[in-house]
Write an enzyme that holds these catalytic residues in place. Structure first.
Site, PDB file in Angstrom:
ATOM      1  N   ALA A  62       1.196  -0.819  -0.190  1.00  0.00           N
ATOM      2  CA  ALA A  62      -0.128  -0.085   0.059  1.00  0.00           C
ATOM      3  C   ALA A  62       0.631   1.079   0.125  1.00  0.00           C
ATOM      4  O   ALA A  62       2.190   1.338   0.526  1.00  0.00           O
ATOM      5  CB  ALA A  62      -1.435   0.220   1.113  1.00  0.00           C
ATOM      6  N   GLY A 101       0.039  -5.413   1.092  1.00  0.00           N
ATOM      7  CA  GLY A 101      -0.533  -5.065  -0.586  1.00  0.00           C
ATOM      8  C   GLY A 101      -0.479  -5.336  -1.772  1.00  0.00           C
ATOM      9  O   GLY A 101      -0.916  -6.162  -2.663  1.00  0.00           O
ATOM     10  N   GLU A 104      -0.933  -9.033  -1.384  1.00  0.00           N
ATOM     11  CA  GLU A 104      -2.306  -9.311  -1.137  1.00  0.00           C
ATOM     12  C   GLU A 104      -2.703  -9.569  -2.964  1.00  0.00           C
ATOM     13  O   GLU A 104      -3.980 -10.155  -2.779  1.00  0.00           O
ATOM     14  CB  GLU A 104      -3.101  -7.859  -0.480  1.00  0.00           C
ATOM     15  N   GLU A 124       3.498  -5.497   7.281  1.00  0.00           N
ATOM     16  CA  GLU A 124       2.650  -4.314   7.868  1.00  0.00           C
ATOM     17  C   GLU A 124       3.250  -3.882   9.093  1.00  0.00           C
ATOM     18  O   GLU A 124       2.988  -3.700   9.231  1.00  0.00           O
ATOM     19  CB  GLU A 124       0.938  -4.763   7.751  1.00  0.00           C
TER      20      GLU A 124
HETATM   21  N1  3HC Z   1       4.232   3.371   0.389  1.00  0.00           N
HETATM   22  C1  3HC Z   1       4.784   4.190   0.071  1.00  0.00           C
HETATM   23  N2  3HC Z   1       6.631   5.405  -0.604  1.00  0.00           N
HETATM   24  C2  3HC Z   1       7.076   3.588  -0.412  1.00  0.00           C
HETATM   25  C3  3HC Z   1       6.516   2.767  -0.089  1.00  0.00           C
HETATM   26  C4  3HC Z   1       5.773   2.374   0.226  1.00  0.00           C
HETATM   27  N3  3HC Z   1       5.235   0.983   0.240  1.00  0.00           N
HETATM   28  N4  3HC Z   1       7.943   1.681  -0.668  1.00  0.00           N
HETATM   29  C5  3HC Z   1       9.168   2.112  -1.427  1.00  0.00           C
HETATM   30  N5  3HC Z   1       8.486   3.945  -0.715  1.00  0.00           N
HETATM   31  C6  3HC Z   1       9.658   4.771  -1.371  1.00  0.00           C
HETATM   32  C7  3HC Z   1      10.357   5.132  -0.193  1.00  0.00           C
HETATM   33  O1  3HC Z   1       9.717   5.447   0.778  1.00  0.00           O
HETATM   34  C8  3HC Z   1      11.531   5.710  -1.475  1.00  0.00           C
HETATM   35  O2  3HC Z   1      10.783   6.738  -1.726  1.00  0.00           O
HETATM   36  P1  3HC Z   1      12.302   8.592  -1.808  1.00  0.00           P
HETATM   37  O3  3HC Z   1      13.162   7.756  -2.961  1.00  0.00           O
HETATM   38  O4  3HC Z   1      11.560   9.535  -1.849  1.00  0.00           O
HETATM   39  O5  3HC Z   1      12.898   7.807  -0.585  1.00  0.00           O
HETATM   40  C9  3HC Z   1      11.368   5.092  -2.639  1.00  0.00           C
HETATM   41  O6  3HC Z   1      10.624   4.266  -2.771  1.00  0.00           O
HETATM   42  C10 3HC Z   1      12.315   4.120  -2.796  1.00  0.00           C
HETATM   43  O7  3HC Z   1      12.266   3.103  -2.111  1.00  0.00           O
HETATM   44  P2  3HC Z   1      13.674   2.271  -1.163  1.00  0.00           P
HETATM   45  O8  3HC Z   1      14.189   3.787  -1.548  1.00  0.00           O
HETATM   46  O9  3HC Z   1      13.512   1.716   0.162  1.00  0.00           O
HETATM   47  O10 3HC Z   1      14.224   1.304  -2.821  1.00  0.00           O
HETATM   48  P3  3HC Z   1      14.705   0.270  -3.151  1.00  0.00           P
HETATM   49  O11 3HC Z   1      14.575  -0.658  -3.739  1.00  0.00           O
HETATM   50  O12 3HC Z   1      15.240  -0.065  -1.744  1.00  0.00           O
HETATM   51  O13 3HC Z   1      13.613  -0.895  -1.759  1.00  0.00           O
HETATM   52  C11 3HC Z   1      11.167  -2.152  -1.496  1.00  0.00           C
HETATM   53  C12 3HC Z   1      12.465  -0.995  -1.845  1.00  0.00           C
HETATM   54  C13 3HC Z   1      12.209  -3.294  -0.804  1.00  0.00           C
HETATM   55  C14 3HC Z   1      10.140  -2.084  -1.486  1.00  0.00           C
HETATM   56  C15 3HC Z   1      11.588  -1.072  -0.038  1.00  0.00           C
HETATM   57  O14 3HC Z   1      11.008   0.234  -0.313  1.00  0.00           O
HETATM   58  C16 3HC Z   1      10.332  -1.416   1.039  1.00  0.00           C
HETATM   59  O15 3HC Z   1      10.753  -2.157   1.916  1.00  0.00           O
HETATM   60  N6  3HC Z   1       8.858  -1.252   0.843  1.00  0.00           N
HETATM   61  C17 3HC Z   1       7.911  -1.082   1.805  1.00  0.00           C
HETATM   62  C18 3HC Z   1       7.405  -2.482   1.491  1.00  0.00           C
HETATM   63  C19 3HC Z   1       6.197  -2.377   2.981  1.00  0.00           C
HETATM   64  O16 3HC Z   1       6.481  -2.188   3.693  1.00  0.00           O
HETATM   65  N7  3HC Z   1       5.176  -2.992   1.945  1.00  0.00           N
HETATM   66  C20 3HC Z   1       3.531  -2.730   3.437  1.00  0.00           C
HETATM   67  C21 3HC Z   1       3.365  -1.448   3.460  1.00  0.00           C
HETATM   68  S1  3HC Z   1       1.719  -1.187   4.309  1.00  0.00           S
HETATM   69  C22 3HC Z   1       0.493  -2.380   3.228  1.00  0.00           C
HETATM   70  O17 3HC Z   1       0.489  -2.722   2.782  1.00  0.00           O
HETATM   71  C23 3HC Z   1      -0.760  -2.446   4.214  1.00  0.00           C
HETATM   72  C24 3HC Z   1      -1.711  -3.453   3.231  1.00  0.00           C
HETATM   73  O18 3HC Z   1      -1.643  -4.181   4.190  1.00  0.00           O
HETATM   74  C25 3HC Z   1      -2.739  -2.975   2.922  1.00  0.00           C
END
Ligand code: 3HC
Ligand code: NAI
Length: 687
Positions: A62, A101, A104, A124
């Protein structure tokens, strides 16, 4: 439909997610997916649908920047339901990241292909929420309840092989995601790839696994909100899907409202925000060979960190016995890394470590870092020798407190000089303070940040001051802890109160671990400039004089040999010190202890921000989260300050100043914020 690219190839409809950089499922992407699914449904020539991600990832999850803002339709659960309900088979190709997400969405499709290298999981819980788009319902339908608990309550990320083994994906295939989507959607039509709706799979109930998980989480993570909600939601997966989804949604919404969610997401962004430095545009140099001078606690840890990251290292000591001890420590560190799976045995055996007592052996190194005694003269001499041995190399110091600008002045090439402040143990701790001097060249700073990334560290830019960001702030709140002891609290009460706040250890336990001599050296250095009105406790100094330096000597604030618990000889010292100060001790509640400790931390951290030592408040948060054990779910001291509000903090300081006006002074930045209602979060957004 800018957020997706759609095309029809033969009888396959392709939907490519296109929301750079990582295809986070924000409103635009969600909308585009629903519209594209409807278009594919209406297209008579399309018989199967392939989902894939353009760029780096399938879907990273998400869009967490939307959390806490008013929700906008369609929600992710609806997107997932639309995909699952499709009358035409849907195949998802997972590459890069299919997290939260993203996973999912994938498990709502009717079959999944994993590309090697993909990271799959439900992170999450690490962001203070639970999977909110069917992960807790469809996940266990694919993996069974115990494995789903393992994934969802830890946030663990797994690779393609484990995902296949768990049943989260159906095949592993390498190649271009679009091509794979085309191929495997076709395979779904020929029957080569079986398809099914995840929501239709029955789950075997497993109350025993759920009860055990609940009990374990109560025991180990009682202070956290989200993990318990995960189990609650998974428990609902044995009933009808819509009911389970409703229970999951209620849990997700409760998490979104929790302050822990805000703290954890702040920590996620802190890790990334600190990379945004003014020198980002400068060209970083290629670093291929590292020199480390000094093979003591820090030198051997720093050498280990570089070796673990694959750099050849030359380690220099002044004497053979010290060098031998250093080599042995590096060996132990790397053996530990092999044991934990961080390094292959063959790499360990073929280690590119040169250990020497000759400075001349440093030639060919493009970055040399010194970790010799914390003494200006010793460091000046070593730096000068480094400069002669390695013309053209970047010279770095691991000093904890010394003036990086003053050291630079002693060099022929001050622009090549920088502070790289590692934390002990250097091969483990995530934080690296990059201390930028007045004359440090931008490309040297850019190189330090690139290096930090390669080392797997979180590099934070700091200006020059006594103790830089972390130790400067720590010295201030440590004084608050000493004052609390003078006034009547016991070290154990303070440690317990700060553990209660969420720190893994209290300040006195930390002193015992680090060695009391470190703080002693700092206090001696500050003695000449100490304010005459400063309340000063000599207890720790006397302990050092007695040789009670903490764990390494078997006793400090606590006993480690010949017993356990508080060192019984400390209480009489404290008592005598109170008498000397004429203090009638009083008792303190845990709340009062936390209030003083945190107010001191926030006060000095505010000054560090105001003076521009830290680029932004969030940089201070990163220092404390990744170097000082600050509870991640509280987001860091500046984030915590915002939850209290500047006006309340100022009122607390003014109240405490009644007893000790020298220590408790309102930083002007906080005074201004209290007047205008300003927050540190606003300063993070100003670029
Ligand atoms: N939402 C918004 N922005 C995000 C994001 C997300 N889920 N994931 C990454 N970004 C942004 C980062 O903040 C970064 O922004 P910036 O360039 O402005 O600093 C940019 O995307 C690139 O991210 P990274 O520097 O982390 O890039 P990497 O290539 O090193 O890593 C990744 C990629 C492994 C996908 C890592 O970004 C990551 O782990 N992201 C989070 C994944 C996550 O936790 N997902 C679950 C979200 S909660 C959810 O999904 C709820 C659902 O169940 C409803
Ligand atoms: P240490 O005393 O364990 O190691 C210093 C080493 O430097 C010794 O082995 C000594 O023999 C060697 N040395 C001294 N002069 C030398 C010379 N001229 N040439 C080659 N080697 C020489 O000290 P420690 O704890 O490793 O600290 C080193 C530096 O790191 C200090 O500046 C300290 O402030 C800093 N630091 C220490 C941290 C800690 O937790 N110990 C944390 C972060 C920084």
């Amino acid at each position: 439909m800018g957020a997706v690219a759609t095309e029809i190839v033969g009888r396959i409809g392709l939907i490519g997610f296109d929301s750079p950089p990582v295809n986070a499922a924000g409103h635009a992407l969600r909308m585009a997916i629903v519209e594209a699914m409807a278009a594919m449904a209406a297209e008579p020539g399309v018989e199967a649908i392939g989902l894939y991600g353009k760029g780096r990832a399938f879907i990273a999850g998400a869009d967490i920047t939307e959390f806490g803002k008013p929700p906008r339709d369609p929600w992710l659960p609806e997107v997932c339901n639309v995909i699952e309900a499709s009358a035409k088979p849907v195949v998802a190709v997972l590459h890069g990241a299919a997290l939260g997400g993203g996973l999912e969405v994938a498990i709502s499709a009717h079959a999944r292909i994993a590309v090697p290298g993909v990271a799959v999981g439900f992170p999450e819980v690490t962001l203070g929420v639970i999977p909110g788009a069917g992960g807790t319902q469809r996940g266990p339908r694919l993996t069974g309840i115990p494995k789903a608990i393992g994934l969802i309550t830890t946030g663990r990320r797994i690779g393609a092989d484990e995902a296949l083994e768990m049943g989260l994906v159906d095949r592993i295939a390498d190649g271009d995601p679009r091509e794979l989507a085309l191929h495997w959607a076709e395979a779904a039509l020929t029957g080569e790839l079986p398809t099914r709706r995840t929501g239709g799979i029955a789950v075997t109930p497993d109350d025993a696994a759920l009860d055990a998980a609940e009990a374990q989480l109560r025991e180990t993570q009682g202070h956290l909100f989200a993990p318990h909600k995960c189990v609650e939601a998974i428990r609902a997966c044995t009933g009808p899907l819509p009911e389970g989804l409703a229970i999951e949604r209620a849990g997700f919404n409760a998490c979104i409202e929790s302050p822990q969610r805000a703290g954890l997401i702040h920590a996620f962004f802190a890790e990334r925000a600190v990379q945004k430095i003014p020198e980002a545009g400068a060209t970083a140099r290629d670093i291929t060979k590292i020199g480390v001078i000094g093979a003591g606690t820090m030198g051997s840890g720093i050498a280990s960190a570089f070796l673990l990251a694959g750099y050849p290292v030359t380690m220099v000591e002044r004497a053979q016995d010290a060098l031998d001890r250093g080599i042995s420590t590096v060996g132990k560190n790397l053996d530990g890394a092999v044991k934990r799976g961080r390094m292959a045995q063959e790499t360990r055996d073929a280690l590119p470590l040169t250990a020497t007592t000759e400075m001349g052996d440093l030639s060919g190194c493009d970055l040399v870092i010194e970790a010799v005694f914390e003494d200006f003269e010793v460091k000046r001499e070593v730096l000068s020798a480094m400069e002669d041995a390695c013309p053209g190399a970047i010279l770095a110091t691991n000093t904890s407190y010394l003036d990086v600008n003053a050291l630079a002045q002693t060099l022929k090439r001050p622009e090549e000089f920088i502070g790289l402040h590692f934390f002990s143990p250097a091969h483990v701790m995530k934080l690296l303070e990059v201390v930028v001097g007045d004359r440090t060249a931008p490309e040297v700073t850019a190189t330090a940040f690139k290096l930090g990334k390669r080392l797997g560290k979180i590099a934070v830019r700091s200006g020059v001051c006594d103790g830089f960001i972390g130790n400067r702030v720590m010295n201030h709140y440590r004084k608050a802890a000493d004052h609390l002891v003078l006034d009547g609290a016991s070290p154990q009460e303070i440690d317990a109160a700060m553990r209660g706040f969420g720190f893994a250890m209290g300040p006195f336990e930390v002193s015992d671990l680090a060695g009391l001599d470190i703080g002693w050296a700092t206090r001696k250095r500050h003695a000449a400039t100490r304010h005459p009105d400063e309340r000063y406790s000599t207890v720790a100094d006397t302990m050092c004089e007695n040789g009670w330096l903490g764990r390494k000597t078997g006793r400090g604030w606590y006993l480690y040999e010949g017993g356990s618990g508080p060192n019984p000889e400390v209480a009489p010292l404290i008592e005598a010190e109170r008498v000397r100060h004429g203090i009638a001790p009083r008792s303190f509640t845990a709340e009062e202890i936390v209030e003083r400790y945190m107010t001191a931390m926030i006060s000095e951290a505010s000054r560090v921000v105001e003076e521009g030592i830290a680029l932004r408040p969030i940089d201070v948060d990163a220092v404390f989260l990744f170097g000082y054990g600050f509870p991640r779910w509280r987001g860091g001291p500046m984030h915590h300050a915002d939850t209290l509000g500047a006006a309340e903090i100022v009122a607390t300081i003014e109240r405490l100043a009644g007893d000790d006006p020298q220590f408790w002074q309102v930083p002007s930045i906080l005074a201004r914020m209290a007047e205008t209602g300003g927050t540190f979060a606003e300063m993070n957004r100003e670029e």
